[in-house]
Scaffold this active site. Structure first.
Site, PDB file in Angstrom:
ATOM      1  N   CYS A 141      -4.078   6.253   0.221  1.00  0.00           N
ATOM      2  CA  CYS A 141      -3.441   4.575   0.282  1.00  0.00           C
ATOM      3  C   CYS A 141      -2.755   4.516  -1.374  1.00  0.00           C
ATOM      4  O   CYS A 141      -2.515   3.215  -1.938  1.00  0.00           O
ATOM      5  CB  CYS A 141      -4.094   3.403   0.209  1.00  0.00           C
ATOM      6  N   GLU A 153     -16.250  -7.263  -4.938  1.00  0.00           N
ATOM      7  CA  GLU A 153     -14.986  -6.965  -4.754  1.00  0.00           C
ATOM      8  C   GLU A 153     -14.522  -7.737  -4.740  1.00  0.00           C
ATOM      9  O   GLU A 153     -12.699  -8.732  -5.289  1.00  0.00           O
ATOM     10  CB  GLU A 153     -14.594  -6.689  -3.469  1.00  0.00           C
ATOM     11  N   SER A 178      -6.705  -3.940  14.696  1.00  0.00           N
ATOM     12  CA  SER A 178      -6.613  -3.336  15.742  1.00  0.00           C
ATOM     13  C   SER A 178      -7.456  -2.718  16.478  1.00  0.00           C
ATOM     14  O   SER A 178      -6.928  -2.651  18.004  1.00  0.00           O
ATOM     15  CB  SER A 178      -5.322  -1.593  14.926  1.00  0.00           C
ATOM     16  N   LYS A 236     -12.037  -7.942   6.085  1.00  0.00           N
ATOM     17  CA  LYS A 236     -11.634  -6.839   6.986  1.00  0.00           C
ATOM     18  C   LYS A 236     -12.639  -5.675   7.140  1.00  0.00           C
ATOM     19  O   LYS A 236     -12.539  -5.495   6.133  1.00  0.00           O
ATOM     20  CB  LYS A 236      -9.951  -6.366   6.082  1.00  0.00           C
ATOM     21  N   LYS A 286     -12.471  -4.412   2.219  1.00  0.00           N
ATOM     22  CA  LYS A 286     -11.794  -4.188   3.042  1.00  0.00           C
ATOM     23  C   LYS A 286     -12.812  -2.913   3.026  1.00  0.00           C
ATOM     24  O   LYS A 286     -12.277  -2.031   2.463  1.00  0.00           O
ATOM     25  CB  LYS A 286     -10.382  -3.339   2.787  1.00  0.00           C
ATOM     26  N   CYS A 330       0.626  -0.843   0.063  1.00  0.00           N
ATOM     27  CA  CYS A 330       0.053   0.025  -0.033  1.00  0.00           C
ATOM     28  C   CYS A 330       1.176   1.504  -0.022  1.00  0.00           C
ATOM     29  O   CYS A 330       1.872   1.134   0.212  1.00  0.00           O
ATOM     30  CB  CYS A 330      -1.125   0.036   1.671  1.00  0.00           C
TER      31      CYS A 330
HETATM   32  C1  PBG Z   1      -3.848   1.034   5.285  1.00  0.00           C
HETATM   33  C2  PBG Z   1      -4.283  -0.535   6.482  1.00  0.00           C
HETATM   34  C3  PBG Z   1      -5.220  -0.203   7.529  1.00  0.00           C
HETATM   35  C4  PBG Z   1      -4.602  -0.878   7.933  1.00  0.00           C
HETATM   36  C5  PBG Z   1      -4.231  -2.029   7.451  1.00  0.00           C
HETATM   37  N1  PBG Z   1      -3.923  -1.642   6.420  1.00  0.00           N
HETATM   38  C6  PBG Z   1      -5.653   1.150   7.930  1.00  0.00           C
HETATM   39  C7  PBG Z   1      -6.387   1.426   6.781  1.00  0.00           C
HETATM   40  O1  PBG Z   1      -6.772   1.612   5.758  1.00  0.00           O
HETATM   41  O2  PBG Z   1      -7.066   3.352   7.152  1.00  0.00           O
HETATM   42  C8  PBG Z   1      -6.058  -1.104   9.137  1.00  0.00           C
HETATM   43  C9  PBG Z   1      -5.526  -2.582  10.016  1.00  0.00           C
HETATM   44  C10 PBG Z   1      -5.748  -2.706  11.493  1.00  0.00           C
HETATM   45  O3  PBG Z   1      -6.582  -1.395  11.863  1.00  0.00           O
HETATM   46  O4  PBG Z   1      -5.306  -3.322  12.509  1.00  0.00           O
HETATM   47  N2  PBG Z   1      -3.610   0.372   4.004  1.00  0.00           N
HETATM   48 ZN    ZN Z   2      -3.137   2.209   2.510  1.00  0.00          ZN
END
Ligand code: PBG
Ligand code: ZN
Length: 326
Positions: free
Chosen positions: A131, A234, A275, A249, A196, A121
């Site tokens: 991204c 998707e 997270s 996700k 996602k 990313c």
């Molecule tokens: C960005 C990315 C994110 C996460 C993984 N890759 C954050 C977002 O998309 O804003 C989040 C993963 C997590 O919260 O554990 N490419």
């Molecule tokens: Zn990203």
């Protein structure tokens, strides 16, 4: 007096009988452990918003990944925190970039004792924190594709096993597959963040990885959580583009989408327990409201029960420790 003719409690009588009857068994082998590696660090520092998680320096990587492998966890997922950000996200495909160095370091020290996956990313690498690449006030899809393919190829050159695009650009799997194949890396697999969602559960990660967008939000590329049919489109698109593993996700609030994917498609499924899911459990456990070990196993087993073949989780080490002790 009429007695029940079916007694399901018979099979719950003792611990050993219950063990025998287990339908879903969580194993350390189901887990993928994320690691954060920061370029300018001399030694590791704790991540404030994700208690128990650390930002590693390159020098910490071998020891840390070794301890992950010893817990019988089969894979790590590398996230980089670069020193330099710019409009083109150049640090993301620099052959001497932090992720590329981390991949080589793991391979050098562990050989094939752990599978190496890496995030593909641009958000940690662009000045905008988006991204994809910015054109005017928009996130430009097609110029981002070229860059994402370059990132994947640079990681392949460093020795990655699986690249994991998370940018949610249309056509990213196809562009990356093409880029990898053209560069002679037809055996590098793609695990795409296929469905996602734009989620408020990512905040601790953005703090940890320094990847928050500097303007706007990610709603023009990440999925709305209101749209399960769109999520399946998707997934379907990624399969058509040649993806090897699809991902849903976040995980816990999206179990329906995991099970829908399993029902509709014959493809390996990963779930990313993000997270915020980790932070919810950690905070409640630290406050003494819940038992962290038990709740962790319950949640991860539920994600597997829904249909996930593998789970990216910040609980990997903790859960593997608990499982290995039982
Ligand atoms: C960005 C990315 C994110 C996460 C993984 N890759 C954050 C977002 O998309 O804003 C989040 C993963 C997590 O919260 O554990 N490419
Ligand atoms: Zn990203």
């Amino acid at each position: 007096m009429s007695f029940p003719n079916l007694r399901l409690r018979r099979l719950r009588k003792t611990g050993k009988i219950r063990e025998l009857l287990e339908e879903v068994r969580l194993s350390p082998k189901d887990l993928i452990c994320p690691i954060f590696v920061q370029e300018d660090l001399k030694s590791k520092i704790p991540g404030s918003s994700m208690p128990g998680m650390e930002r590693l320096s390159l020098g910490d990587v071998a020891t840390e990944v070794n301890s992950i492998a010893e817990l019988k966890i089969p894979a790590v997922m590398v996230f980089g925190i670069p020193t330099h950000k710019d409009d083109h996200g150049t640090s993301a495909f620099n052959q001497n970039g932090i992720v590329q160095k981390t991949i080589s370091e793991i391979r050098k020290n562990l050989g094939n004792d752990i599978a190496i996956m890496a995030d593909v990313c641009l958000c940690q690498y662009t000045s905008s924190g988006h991204c994809g690449l910015v054109k005017g006030d928009k996130i430009d899809n097609d110029s981002s594709l070229e860059t994402l393919a370059k990132v994947a190829v640079s990681q392949a050159q460093a020795g990655v096993d699986v690249v994991s695009p998370s940018a949610m650009m249309d056509g990213q799997v196809k562009a990356i597959r093409q880029g990898l194949d053209d560069a002679g890396f037809s055996d590098v697999a793609i695990m795409s963040h296929s469905a996602k969602h734009r989620s408020s559960l990512y905040s601790p990660f953005k703090d940890m990885a320094h990847s928050a967008p500097q303007f706007g939000d990610r709603k023009t590329y990440q999925l709305p959580y209101t749209n399960p049919k769109e999520a399946m489109r998707e997934v379907e698109t990624d399969i058509q583009e040649g993806v090897d593993i699809v991902m849903i996700k976040p995980a816990l609030a999206y179990l329906d989408l995991i099970s829908m994917t399993k029902e509709k498609f014959n493809v390996p499924i990963a779930a990313y327990s993000v997270s915020g899911e980790y932070a919810l459990v950690k905070a409640a456990a630290m406050a003494g409201y819940i038992d962290e070990k038990e709740v962790t196993l319950e949640i991860l087993t539920a994600i597997k029960r829904a249909g996930a073949d593998m789970i990216v989780t910040y609980f990997s080490k903790g859960a593997a420790k608990t499982l290995n002790e039982r």
